[in-house]
Motif scaffolding. Structure first.
Motif, short mmCIF file in Angstrom:
data_model
loop_
_atom_site.label_atom_id
_atom_site.label_comp_id
_atom_site.label_asym_id
_atom_site.label_seq_id
_atom_site.Cartn_x
_atom_site.Cartn_y
_atom_site.Cartn_z
N TRP A 127 -110.47 36.03 -46.27
CA TRP A 127 -109.15 36.66 -46.32
C TRP A 127 -109.27 38.15 -46.60
CZ3 TRP A 127 -105.01 33.66 -45.09
CH2 TRP A 127 -105.22 32.29 -45.11
N LYS A 128 -108.22 38.85 -46.16
CA LYS A 128 -108.14 40.27 -46.46
C LYS A 128 -106.76 40.54 -47.06
CE LYS A 128 -107.17 43.60 -43.40
NZ LYS A 128 -107.19 44.47 -42.24
N ARG A 129 -106.75 41.29 -48.15
CA ARG A 129 -105.46 41.65 -48.74
C ARG A 129 -104.77 42.67 -47.84
NH1 ARG A 129 -104.56 44.11 -54.74
NH2 ARG A 129 -104.97 46.17 -53.91
N VAL A 130 -103.49 42.47 -47.58
CA VAL A 130 -102.72 43.44 -46.78
C VAL A 130 -101.47 43.83 -47.55
CG1 VAL A 130 -103.56 42.66 -44.52
CG2 VAL A 130 -101.52 41.60 -45.51
N SER A 131 -100.85 44.92 -47.12
CA SER A 131 -99.60 45.34 -47.77
C SER A 131 -98.47 44.49 -47.21
CB SER A 131 -99.35 46.81 -47.47
OG SER A 131 -99.04 46.95 -46.09
N TRP A 132 -97.35 44.49 -47.94
CA TRP A 132 -96.17 43.78 -47.44
C TRP A 132 -95.74 44.36 -46.10
CZ3 TRP A 132 -93.86 39.32 -48.28
CH2 TRP A 132 -94.11 38.64 -49.48
N ASP A 133 -95.83 45.66 -45.98
CA ASP A 133 -95.43 46.29 -44.72
C ASP A 133 -96.24 45.76 -43.56
OD1 ASP A 133 -93.24 47.82 -44.78
OD2 ASP A 133 -94.26 49.67 -45.44
N GLU A 134 -97.54 45.73 -43.78
CA GLU A 134 -98.41 45.23 -42.71
C GLU A 134 -98.11 43.75 -42.41
OE1 GLU A 134 -102.52 46.10 -43.52
OE2 GLU A 134 -103.20 44.99 -41.76
N ALA A 135 -97.95 42.98 -43.47
CA ALA A 135 -97.68 41.54 -43.28
C ALA A 135 -96.36 41.33 -42.55
CB ALA A 135 -97.63 40.86 -44.64
N LEU A 136 -95.32 42.04 -42.99
CA LEU A 136 -94.01 41.82 -42.37
C LEU A 136 -93.92 42.45 -40.98
CD1 LEU A 136 -91.50 42.00 -45.36
CD2 LEU A 136 -92.67 40.03 -44.36
N ASP A 137 -94.69 43.52 -40.74
CA ASP A 137 -94.75 44.05 -39.37
C ASP A 137 -95.24 42.96 -38.42
OD1 ASP A 137 -93.90 46.53 -40.08
OD2 ASP A 137 -95.89 47.50 -40.04
N GLU A 138 -96.27 42.28 -38.88
CA GLU A 138 -96.88 41.25 -38.03
C GLU A 138 -95.93 40.07 -37.81
OE1 GLU A 138 -101.09 40.36 -38.89
OE2 GLU A 138 -100.52 38.25 -38.68
N VAL A 467 -97.60 30.67 -40.88
CA VAL A 467 -97.30 31.52 -42.03
C VAL A 467 -97.05 30.61 -43.22
CG1 VAL A 467 -95.79 33.33 -42.95
CG2 VAL A 467 -96.08 33.09 -40.47
N SER A 468 -97.79 30.83 -44.28
CA SER A 468 -97.59 30.02 -45.48
C SER A 468 -96.91 30.86 -46.56
CB SER A 468 -98.93 29.51 -46.00
OG SER A 468 -98.77 28.92 -47.28
N ILE A 469 -95.74 30.37 -47.03
CA ILE A 469 -95.05 31.04 -48.14
C ILE A 469 -95.47 30.26 -49.37
CG2 ILE A 469 -92.82 31.82 -49.03
CD1 ILE A 469 -93.28 32.58 -46.08
N ASN A 470 -96.25 30.85 -50.23
CA ASN A 470 -96.84 30.03 -51.28
C ASN A 470 -97.31 30.89 -52.45
OD1 ASN A 470 -98.05 27.73 -52.49
ND2 ASN A 470 -98.60 26.96 -50.48
N PRO A 471 -97.03 30.46 -53.67
CA PRO A 471 -97.60 31.19 -54.81
C PRO A 471 -99.06 30.80 -55.04
CG PRO A 471 -95.69 29.87 -55.47
CD PRO A 471 -96.12 29.39 -54.12
N ILE A 482 -101.49 33.77 -42.23
CA ILE A 482 -101.05 34.80 -43.18
C ILE A 482 -100.35 34.10 -44.34
CG2 ILE A 482 -98.82 35.27 -42.06
CD1 ILE A 482 -99.60 38.31 -42.55
N ILE A 483 -100.62 34.57 -45.54
CA ILE A 483 -99.97 33.98 -46.72
C ILE A 483 -99.08 35.04 -47.35
CG2 ILE A 483 -100.30 32.83 -48.94
CD1 ILE A 483 -103.18 32.18 -48.07
N LEU A 484 -97.80 34.70 -47.49
CA LEU A 484 -96.88 35.60 -48.18
C LEU A 484 -96.68 35.04 -49.60
CD1 LEU A 484 -94.22 36.13 -45.35
CD2 LEU A 484 -96.31 37.44 -45.82
N PRO A 485 -97.11 35.78 -50.61
CA PRO A 485 -97.09 35.25 -51.98
C PRO A 485 -95.69 35.17 -52.54
CG PRO A 485 -97.84 37.53 -52.02
CD PRO A 485 -97.63 37.18 -50.58
N ASP A 486 -95.22 33.97 -52.76
CA ASP A 486 -93.89 33.75 -53.33
C ASP A 486 -94.00 33.85 -54.85
OD1 ASP A 486 -91.21 33.20 -53.39
OD2 ASP A 486 -91.38 31.10 -52.79
#
Lengths: 828, 214
Positions: A127-138, A467-471, A482-486
């Motif tokens: 995995w690579k850490r990305v910014s929210w901007d980069e994640a949400l752009d994608e 896309v996984s929304i997951n803490p 891509i994982i969006l940290p909830d």
């Protein structure tokens, strides 16, 4: 020398009262103290070190679906303790072990704190850490492309636990505005059969067993003390009934659960035969003339004669042959239950997670109905929850037909067949989502046939983008792109609406106890940003704004809610017998209201799918799609009543013991016993695998809570001594459990507390991701930790039974048949 | 079960009153009723001739001086606060005021807005016991054993951790330094009653918990 005896003290007390009265100090009037003394279970807490009062943030639990009201104690910016909120009429200041361990969710050392993007092949763990901007752009680019193509339905959103405002914001606002109806849930792995059965009989699902006022409790397959969907509400009222009022509690279960142990009687029963026993009890009730003729004649759609005729075949002796429960016991309990006036029948997954679950639940509701125990004080009631008003978004949606599994899976899957969604995607005849987003949903771990779930989710040709929304770094988020940290529930804004066992609605909210750590963000806020990026209008700016607006629309003071957490109308009366409310002509007359001769239903055709009044009239109430949404009332005799309001099916306002929906699909209109095919065909040495839950774990999302897993991290398979002896198995032996889809190796616990034909393995354990406490595998992200989080003295992670449980649906509702699997057990 | 909670409550109430402030005429008049003095004598508390012979007006004045001298100062006086009776070495620390306030507030009560004294004053502690026993008595009246026992548990905790810890030392100092029979004798009664009550509360809890007990 002062002489104080009991007697002299009495005298002195009386004399002192006179002095105080003379001093004009009225009884109860304080000198320096004010207020009213009350015994409360909590509501205040102090640091044992500094003695300082701890800050309280009222909120709502979310460990399990019971969602109790809690008080969170914060000291120096740390969450230090969680208690039940004494102001709540639901959980009454109590909270269970799971709720108390909510701290472990916040301070989980394996939390994902930043958006993560997959590097390398899916599932490789890079995995690579990305910014929210980069994640949400994608993510936005993917979603935008589908909108541009005119295929919003190719965005599939699949949730596990999403209730109250969390659901309204995501499903009714964001996804609706976007235009996708390809929204999956998870009810089929819980109790879909129970809900569908309720929709077929009394309409809207969710039953409340009013045990607090019942005179007898019959329990079929529910672990009331550990795992019911309303857990503490029901368990504390049940304990109260049993301990304080001596109410008889009889538990039918394949396993001596802690509920069985607290019952007056535990009656072991062969798996999947609860329905036979209930039908036989109904047979006794009719045979002995103990039924409530008035309720049957007025409120149900069958006659006493029809019922008597139908039930004649189900004698206690017949049921004994099927279930192993002695006929004399069935007869005596039926008579006792009929004379309890009222009693209530509790049923849950032990009874309904079977091939015949729908008819078992229909039979259960029938038994309470013919005794007149429906919606009365002390009976079996239709749940009452808070009716929040909230900002609404208009729009139309399209969906892929993959939510109900494969063709022929189930006849009436009113709660969908979530565990077959991946199969439907693989099969592909109804299309596949281009974007598959999971939210608090663990398809790999929570469904049956774990290996197949992994194989499908891993296959980029079947699911191009996950896309996984997951803490947390779970088995399913490990297979995301891509994982969006909830945030966890303790950093979240929501309102909630769980049913209330006092039959009075309770409004309550969840608010952040702590700021969101790292770059975690509440997904509902992310939805707001995604909407903006996609040019969609939601009408609120954030989850908090949504809660504020909802409070305002619902007539609640936001400040009051944040300082108290809960509110109910102190003058409200319990809502029993809502069905018997008589409507006035104004209620059921008007331009939009039609009367349906065939059913006697008044309905508002504009709420159905009908384009014109003519179309609605021509098709009629029963045939018109979504006509139930316009249900107004039921004509009975020359009066119109609220009746049993339908949901999901165009049912009449009667309590439908006999169901045309079932008949039309080739099943028996009246509740019957459907033998389980695998059980009919099983060999003499085969066993039936059953699953269960314990009091300190939830199904999937609690095992990385250190406190809980420290208590429960080992789940040997329960096997009866007689069965074990035949197989040469001794307590503690390693055993192999083989089903048609695979095998697991576990340890035997030889115990009389389980039916001889059953092997019982709990859910909960055997994670292979999620974190060091759950699986022994530390997740990639380091994080602030409670002081003892590294003090792990055990190495076991337990065994997950779902590897060998097929994703088999029941033929009516599509419920995952968690307790039907036939297995062979041998010494390993 | 009857623990005499209501009567105990009145005794606590009277004692709270004694230490709360200087006695006013109304209180003294009521206090000096022959029936009450006789009751006191019955248990071995004798206020003596001096007390009986003085006029109420004179007593109000003299007792105000005595109260001030005993409890307020200026100069050497007796601290009516629990924290003063905790040694430097006490493992609990010396913040008895904080502990008492927490307990009182956690039980649903609070200090009156115009109360300016320290939270662990003897009068406050006696009044808290008054309230607890009163509530306990109400619960017994309603045959609500659970609630009554709940209050008994708080009484026990409060007596054990606070009032009974320091009442002896405090009372002995007052008795030794008092120049009037009222404060001397009330100090004796305070000590004897509180200690006896602490034992009685323990016994009551035992009794409730014994199977077969009512």
């Amino acid at each position: 020398m002062v002489k104080l005896t009991r007697r002299s003290l009495m005298k002195l007390g009386v004399a002192c009262a006179a002095v105080l009265a003379g001093a004009e100090r009225a009884l109860g009037q304080g000198l320096a103290l004010t207020g009213t003394l009350k015994l409360v279970d909590g509501g205040m807490d102090f640091s044992p070190v500094t003695g300082k009062e701890r800050k309280i943030v009222p909120s709502a639990c979310w460990q399990c679906v019971a969602r109790d009201a809690i008080l969170c104690y914060v000291e120096d910016g740390k969450l230090v303790k969680i208690e039940g909120n004494p102001e709540s009429i639901r959980n009454r200041g109590k909270i269970c072990a799971k709720g108390q361990a909510g701290l472990n969710q916040v301070y989980d050392p394996d939390r994902i704190l930043y958006p993560m993007k997959r590097v390398g092949k899916r599932g490789d763990g890079e995995w690579k850490r990305v910014s929210w901007d980069e994640a949400l752009d994608e993510v936005t680019a993917r979603l935008k492309a589908l909108l541009d193509e005119g295929h919003p339905e190719k965005f599939m959103f699949h949730y596990g636990r999403m209730k109250g405002s969390d659901s309204k914001i995501v499903k009714d606002a964001f996804l609706k505005a976007y235009g996708t109806g390809t929204v999956g849930n998870h009810t089929s792995i819980c109790e879909a059969a129970k809900w569908t059965a309720q929709e077929l009989t009394w309409g809207k699902h969710y039953d409340v067993n009013d045990v607090e006022h019942a005179n007898m409790i019959l329990n079929f397959g529910c672990n009331i003390m550990e795992a019911h969907t309303s857990h503490l509400q029901l368990s504390q009222r049940t304990i109260g009934a049993v301990a304080d009022r001596g109410v008889k509690l009889v538990t039918f279960d394949v396993r001596l659960s802690n509920t069985g142990a607290k019952s007056d009687e535990w009656i072991p029963i062969k798996p999947g035969t609860d329905g036979a026993v209930i039908l036989a009890m109904a047979n006794v009730v009719m045979d002995e003339g103990l039924y409530d003729a008035d309720f049957i004649d007025t409120w149900t759609n069958v006659s006493v004669a029809e019922l008597t005729d139908h039930l004649r075949q189900y004698t206690p002796e017949w049921a004994e042959g099927i279930s192993g429960v002695p006929a004399s016991k069935i007869r005596s309990l039926a008579i006792e239950y009929a004379n309890a006036k009222p009693g209530t029948l509790v049923s849950y997954r032990g009874a309904v997670a079977h091939y015949n679950g729908v008819d078992t639940e229909r039979a259960a509701k029938m038994l309470d109905a013919i005794l007149g125990y429906i919606d009365v004080r002390g009976g079996t009631c239709r749940g009452v929850g808070a009716k929040w008003k909230y900002p609404k978004v208009s729009g139309s949606t399209a969906k892929l037909k993959i939510l109900d599994g494969l063709e022929g899976d189930a006849a009436l899957p009113t709660h969908h067949i979530s565990h077959r969604v991946l199969d439907a995607i693989k099969e592909g005849s109804h299309g596949r989502p281009d974007v598959y987003m999971t939210y608090c949903y663990e398809p790999v771990y929570a469904n049956g046939d774990v290996q197949e779930n992994i194989d499908i989710l891993k296959d980029e040709s079947l699911i191009p983008y996950h896309v996984s929304i997951n803490p947390f770094y779970t088995e399913s988020s490990a297979l995301a792109d891509i994982i969006l940290p909830d945030v966890t529930y303790l950093e979240r804004w929501s309102w909630d609406d769980m049913v209330s066992y006092d039959m009075i609605p309770e409004f309550y909210i969840r608010q952040p106890v702590l700021p969101a750590p790292g770059a975690t963000r509440q997904f509902q806020d992310v939805c707001c940003e995604l909407a903006t990026r996609l040019g969609l209008e939601l009408g609120f700016e954030s989850a908090e704004d949504f809660i504020r607006q909802s409070c305002e629309k619902s007539g609640l003071d936001f400040g009051y809610m944040t300082s108290h957490g809960v509110w109910h109308d102190a003058d409200a009366k319990p809502k029993y017998k809502a069905y018997a409310k008589e409507l006035t002509p104004e209620d059921y007359t008007g331009e939009k209201i039609l009367f349906d001769e065939a059913t006697g239903v008044y309905w508002d055709w504009t709420k159905s799918k009908a384009k014109t009044k003519e179309e609605a009239e021509e098709k009629g109430y029963t045939a018109m799609k979504y006509a139930y949404k316009g249900y107004v009332g039921q004509k009975i005799g020359d009066k119109v009543y609220a009746g049993f309001k339908p949901d999901k099916l165009n049912k009449s306002g009667f309590f439908e013991i006999s169901s045309d929906f079932m008949a039309k699909k080739g099943f028996s209109a009246l509740p019957t016993f459907m033998a389980i095919p695998e059980h009919e065909a099983m060999g003499a040495d085969d066993l039936i695998l059953t699953t269960y839950k314990v009091n300190v774990q939830i199904h999937t999302r609690s095992q990385n809570c250190k406190w809980l897993t420290e208590i429960y991290h080992s789940n040997p398979a329960w096997i009866n001594p007689a069965t074990a002896a035949k197989k040469g198995i001794a307590d503690g032996d390693r055993i192999r459990v083989t089903s048609p889809i695979g095998e697991i190796v576990t340890t035997a616990r030889v115990t009389d507390a389980v039916h001889p034909q059953v092997i019982a393995i709990s859910h909960h354990l055997g994670h292979f991701e999620y974190g060091e406490f759950a699986s022994g595998n530390k997740a990639a992200t380091g994080h602030e930790c409670v002081p003892d989080c590294h003090n792990k003295w055990w190495s076991e992670v337990g065994v997950h039974p779902n590897w060998i449980i097929p994703n088999a649906p029941d033929p009516v509702a599509g419920q995952l048949r968690f307790n039907d699997t036939v297995v062979q057990v041998t010494k390993a | 079960m009857k623990t005499g909670a209501e009567e105990r409550s009145r005794i606590y109430g009277l004692l709270a009153h004694v230490y709360y402030h200087e006695p006013d005429a109304r209180f003294l008049k009521s206090f000096m009723e022959p029936a009450f003095l006789a009751t006191l004598e019955g248990i071995g508390i004798d206020l003596g001739e001096y007390f009986r012979e003085r006029s109420t007006e004179a007593l109000v004045e003299e007792l105000a001086v005595e109260y001030t001298r005993l409890f307020l100062g200026p100069g050497k006086h007796i601290y009516p606060y629990e924290s003063a009776y905790r040694s430097e070495e006490d493992p609990r620390g010396r913040d008895a005021g904080g502990e008492v306030r927490n307990l009182i507030q956690a039980s649903g009560l609070d200090y009156a807005p115009d109360y300016r004294d320290a939270p662990d004053h003897i009068s406050i502690q006696l009044e808290f016991m008054e309230k607890l026993t009163e509530a306990e008595g109400r619960a017994w009246e309603h045959e609500d054993t659970d609630t009554a026992t709940g209050y008994l548990e708080i009484e026990r905790r409060f007596l054990r951790d606070h009032l009974a810890q320091w009442v002896s030392e405090f009372s002995e100092r007052v008795a030794a330094n008092a120049r009037t029979s009222l404060y001397r004798e009330m100090a004796v009664l305070t000590r004897e009653f509180v200690l006896a009550d602490a034992d009685a509360v323990e016994e009551s809890i035992e009794e409730v918990r014994t199977p077969g007990g009512s």
